[in-house]
Motif scaffolding. Structure first.
Motif, PDB file in Angstrom:
ATOM      1  N   LEU A   1      17.385  78.947  59.851  1.00 47.81           N
ATOM      2  CA  LEU A   1      18.570  78.183  60.237  1.00 47.81           C
ATOM      3  C   LEU A   1      19.764  78.603  59.398  1.00 47.81           C
ATOM      4  O   LEU A   1      19.622  79.019  58.242  1.00 47.81           O
ATOM      5  N   ASP A   2      20.957  78.505  59.977  1.00 46.93           N
ATOM      6  CA  ASP A   2      22.146  78.794  59.175  1.00 46.93           C
ATOM      7  C   ASP A   2      22.422  77.611  58.243  1.00 46.93           C
ATOM      8  O   ASP A   2      21.767  76.568  58.317  1.00 46.93           O
ATOM      9  N   THR A   3      23.399  77.791  57.359  1.00 47.70           N
ATOM     10  CA  THR A   3      23.656  76.787  56.328  1.00 47.70           C
ATOM     11  C   THR A   3      23.999  75.429  56.936  1.00 47.70           C
ATOM     12  O   THR A   3      23.496  74.387  56.484  1.00 47.70           O
ATOM     13  N   GLU A   4      24.828  75.421  57.968  1.00 42.85           N
ATOM     14  CA  GLU A   4      25.206  74.149  58.596  1.00 42.85           C
ATOM     15  C   GLU A   4      23.996  73.447  59.186  1.00 42.85           C
ATOM     16  O   GLU A   4      23.846  72.222  59.070  1.00 42.85           O
ATOM     17  N   GLN A   5      23.117  74.201  59.811  1.00 47.70           N
ATOM     18  CA  GLN A   5      21.916  73.601  60.395  1.00 47.70           C
ATOM     19  C   GLN A   5      20.977  73.087  59.315  1.00 47.70           C
ATOM     20  O   GLN A   5      20.325  72.050  59.485  1.00 47.70           O
ATOM     21  N   GLN A   6      20.898  73.802  58.195  1.00 46.99           N
ATOM     22  CA  GLN A   6      20.040  73.339  57.111  1.00 46.99           C
ATOM     23  C   GLN A   6      20.568  72.039  56.500  1.00 46.99           C
ATOM     24  O   GLN A   6      19.781  71.149  56.146  1.00 46.99           O
ATOM     25  N   TRP A   7      21.901  71.927  56.406  1.00 50.62           N
ATOM     26  CA  TRP A   7      22.455  70.660  55.942  1.00 50.62           C
ATOM     27  C   TRP A   7      22.159  69.548  56.952  1.00 50.62           C
ATOM     28  O   TRP A   7      21.910  68.396  56.567  1.00 50.62           O
ATOM     29  N   ALA A   8      22.191  69.878  58.225  1.00 47.96           N
ATOM     30  CA  ALA A   8      21.845  68.898  59.258  1.00 47.96           C
ATOM     31  C   ALA A   8      20.383  68.483  59.127  1.00 47.96           C
ATOM     32  O   ALA A   8      20.033  67.310  59.339  1.00 47.96           O
ATOM     33  N   LEU A   9      19.524  69.430  58.763  1.00 49.37           N
ATOM     34  CA  LEU A   9      18.112  69.118  58.555  1.00 49.37           C
ATOM     35  C   LEU A   9      17.961  68.155  57.375  1.00 49.37           C
ATOM     36  O   LEU A   9      17.205  67.173  57.450  1.00 49.37           O
ATOM     37  N   THR A  10      18.691  68.419  56.296  1.00 50.15           N
ATOM     38  CA  THR A  10      18.659  67.516  55.144  1.00 50.15           C
ATOM     39  C   THR A  10      19.123  66.118  55.540  1.00 50.15           C
ATOM     40  O   THR A  10      18.509  65.114  55.167  1.00 50.15           O
ATOM     41  N   LYS A  11      20.205  66.064  56.311  1.00 49.06           N
ATOM     42  CA  LYS A  11      20.701  64.753  56.740  1.00 49.06           C
ATOM     43  C   LYS A  11      19.681  64.040  57.614  1.00 49.06           C
ATOM     44  O   LYS A  11      19.494  62.822  57.496  1.00 49.06           O
ATOM     45  N   GLY A  12      19.015  64.790  58.475  1.00 47.59           N
ATOM     46  CA  GLY A  12      17.992  64.178  59.317  1.00 47.59           C
ATOM     47  C   GLY A  12      16.844  63.612  58.501  1.00 47.59           C
ATOM     48  O   GLY A  12      16.370  62.492  58.753  1.00 47.59           O
ATOM     49  N   ILE A  13      16.396  64.374  57.512  1.00 44.54           N
ATOM     50  CA  ILE A  13      15.295  63.915  56.658  1.00 44.54           C
ATOM     51  C   ILE A  13      15.692  62.652  55.904  1.00 44.54           C
ATOM     52  O   ILE A  13      14.951  61.659  55.881  1.00 44.54           O
ATOM     53  N   THR A  14      16.871  62.663  55.298  1.00 47.78           N
ATOM     54  CA  THR A  14      17.284  61.520  54.486  1.00 47.78           C
ATOM     55  C   THR A  14      17.559  60.288  55.346  1.00 47.78           C
ATOM     56  O   THR A  14      17.309  59.164  54.916  1.00 47.78           O
ATOM     57  N   THR A  15      18.051  60.502  56.557  1.00 49.88           N
ATOM     58  CA  THR A  15      18.283  59.376  57.463  1.00 49.88           C
ATOM     59  C   THR A  15      16.965  58.705  57.836  1.00 49.88           C
ATOM     60  O   THR A  15      16.850  57.471  57.832  1.00 49.88           O
ATOM     61  N   LEU A  16      15.970  59.498  58.153  1.00 52.14           N
ATOM     62  CA  LEU A  16      14.656  58.953  58.510  1.00 52.14           C
ATOM     63  C   LEU A  16      14.015  58.219  57.336  1.00 52.14           C
ATOM     64  O   LEU A  16      13.459  57.122  57.499  1.00 52.14           O
ATOM     65  N   LEU A  17      14.100  58.806  56.154  1.00 56.57           N
ATOM     66  CA  LEU A  17      13.492  58.170  54.988  1.00 56.57           C
ATOM     67  C   LEU A  17      14.181  56.851  54.656  1.00 56.57           C
ATOM     68  O   LEU A  17      13.524  55.871  54.288  1.00 56.57           O
TER      69      LEU A  17
ATOM     70  N   ARG B   1       9.104  67.156  59.593  1.00 60.94           N
ATOM     71  CA  ARG B   1       8.651  67.535  60.946  1.00 60.94           C
ATOM     72  C   ARG B   1       9.459  66.820  62.025  1.00 60.94           C
ATOM     73  O   ARG B   1       9.830  67.404  63.047  1.00 60.94           O
ATOM     74  N   GLU B   2       9.765  65.554  61.778  1.00 61.49           N
ATOM     75  CA  GLU B   2      10.554  64.789  62.754  1.00 61.49           C
ATOM     76  C   GLU B   2      11.983  65.340  62.854  1.00 61.49           C
ATOM     77  O   GLU B   2      12.527  65.516  63.945  1.00 61.49           O
ATOM     78  N   ALA B   3      12.597  65.583  61.694  1.00 56.09           N
ATOM     79  CA  ALA B   3      13.981  66.042  61.678  1.00 56.09           C
ATOM     80  C   ALA B   3      14.102  67.460  62.255  1.00 56.09           C
ATOM     81  O   ALA B   3      15.080  67.782  62.948  1.00 56.09           O
ATOM     82  N   LEU B   4      13.117  68.300  61.994  1.00 53.90           N
ATOM     83  CA  LEU B   4      13.153  69.666  62.540  1.00 53.90           C
ATOM     84  C   LEU B   4      13.058  69.633  64.051  1.00 53.90           C
ATOM     85  O   LEU B   4      13.778  70.366  64.758  1.00 53.90           O
ATOM     86  N   ASP B   5      12.204  68.780  64.592  1.00 49.88           N
ATOM     87  CA  ASP B   5      12.096  68.640  66.048  1.00 49.88           C
ATOM     88  C   ASP B   5      13.413  68.175  66.656  1.00 49.88           C
ATOM     89  O   ASP B   5      13.818  68.608  67.732  1.00 49.88           O
TER      90      ASP B   5
END
Length: 397
Positions: A331-347, A391-395
């Motif tokens: 993933l590019d940098t923006e997408q990786q930050w989006a992945l981080t945001k997804g993980i932290t939002t779920l947690l 896994r949830e955020a990546l999907d």
């Protein structure tokens, strides 16, 4: 992206873990309060009193004395309460001490880079060498020259890198060593024979409230104040001189501005907790145990690894992790930050882990605090939730 993460259907092959951390707070600053903290710890704070009143001065002096005792400072070291958190303490030291000889700044972290820009762009030091590396790596400390002053960060909170030892610092140095230890004081052993100035903030390892910093000054730093007064303008809130000499009243409970007596009381409670459970050795032991607990999860994970690849320089306190699974690394940098945001939002939604996102000025990933106020059982419970959220955020991407 956060909305997609929240509304995307859960994967049927990715069940939620059963056990949640008892306390989900893993922020790297401000950090979690010590175990057992309650509002009752602040009941005796002398609120609505002047900080110059006898009771208030007694509380401030007690915080200095307990800091000295818990950090096991040498008898000839002094402690002062400073405004502006660790930043205020560090900049007071830099503004008041630097310039009499050449200065080296070693930086690999957001705040180390701040000290570099202060020395270069604000103080405009004539004889300055800077050694900067990206997050996750340590500069070549062998470049240190004991004839020069040195400014460095002990633990790079946002970079996942900690100095491995103090062997690179000359015992018979002529220059001063100025150490930003805000996320390391009370969590790792410190060789005070190699440190002339050390700063930290209450909001880090001991879980105190923000906006207050501590300045530890060794005898060589006090001598520098007594023999050198820079000709640059120094804001009153950073001045360590008085009448051309070291202002020794600062180390007896005087302050440069009005501190929060509620925050002082909170810091005192944390210091008392640290002493009660066994002092500095126990605080360091707890931090080591916490890191070992998280490390066991990282080593078995197939999607994340340490940002710092050098195990000897890896921070055991503010643990910075990067994505290494092929599907995430691609993933590019923006997408990786989006992945981080997804993980932290779920947690956060599941109340399983709060504030584990990487610092905004670092690289995309996860950052987890392992200092002494954290419980190892909570870190053990966090790992499976990170796996699930990833896994949830990546999907959802």
């Amino acid at each position: 992206m956060a909305d997609d993460t929240l509304t995307a259907p859960a994967r049927t092959d990715n069940p939620k873990p059963m056990l949640r951390p008892a306390d989900p707070r893993f922020s790297c600053g401000p950090v979690k309060k010590y175990p057992g903290w309650s509002w009752e710890a602040l009941a005796d704070a002398p609120l609505s009193r002047t900080h110059r009143a006898g009771t208030a001065i007694q509380r401030i002096k007690e915080s200095l004395e307990r800091t000295r005792a818990l950090l096991e400072l040498p008898d000839d070291y002094h402690v002062a309460l400073m405004p502006g958190s660790d930043t205020g303490a560090m900049e007071a030291a830099m503004w008041s001490l630097l310039g009499v000889r050449g200065t080296d700044v070693f930086s690999w972290d957001v705040f180390g880079n701040k000290w570099t820009s202060d020395a270069r762009d604000e103080l405009k030091l004539d004889d300055l060498r800077t050694f900067q590396t990206p997050a996750g790596t340590l500069p070549d400390l062998s470049k240190y020259d004991g004839k020069r002053d040195a400014v460095f960060t002990l633990n790079g909170t946002a970079a996942g890198v900690c100095i491995p030892d103090y062997d690179w610092i000359d015992a018979d140095r002529e220059g001063l060593t100025l150490c930003d230890a805000t996320s390391a004081a009370f969590a790792v052993d410190i060789d005070w024979s190699k440190i002339d100035v050390l700063t930290f903030s209450w909001q880090k390892c001991m879980g105190g409230e923000a906006q207050h910093g501590m300045l530890v000054m060794g005898p060589r730093a006090i001598e520098r104040l007594n023999s050198f007064r820079p000709d640059r303008p120094i804001p009153a809130i950073l001045q360590l001189h008085k009448n051309g000499k070291a202002d020794m009243a600062l180390y007896e409970g005087s302050t440069l501005n009005t501190p929060s007596l509620m925050a002082v009381e909170d810091y005192l409670a944390a210091l008392k907790w640290g002493s009660r459970i066994g002092g500095l050795p126990e605080l360091v032991r707890r931090s080591k145990t916490n890191f070992e607990t998280l490390d066991a999860w990282v080593r078995q994970s197939d999607w994340i690894d340490y940002l710092c690849e050098d195990e000897g320089a890896r921070s055991p306190i503010s643990v910075a992790l990067k994505y290494v699974a092929p599907e995430a690394a691609a993933l590019d940098t923006e997408q990786q930050w989006a992945l981080t945001k997804g993980i932290t939002t779920l947690l956060e939604r599941e109340n399983a882990g709060l504030d584990v996102n990487m610092h905004r000025a670092s690289v995309p990933g996860i950052r987890i605090w392992c200092g002494p106020t954290i419980e190892a059982d909570d870190l053990a419970a966090l790992g499976p939730w990170l796996d699930w959220a990833y896994r949830e955020a990546l999907d959802a991407l």
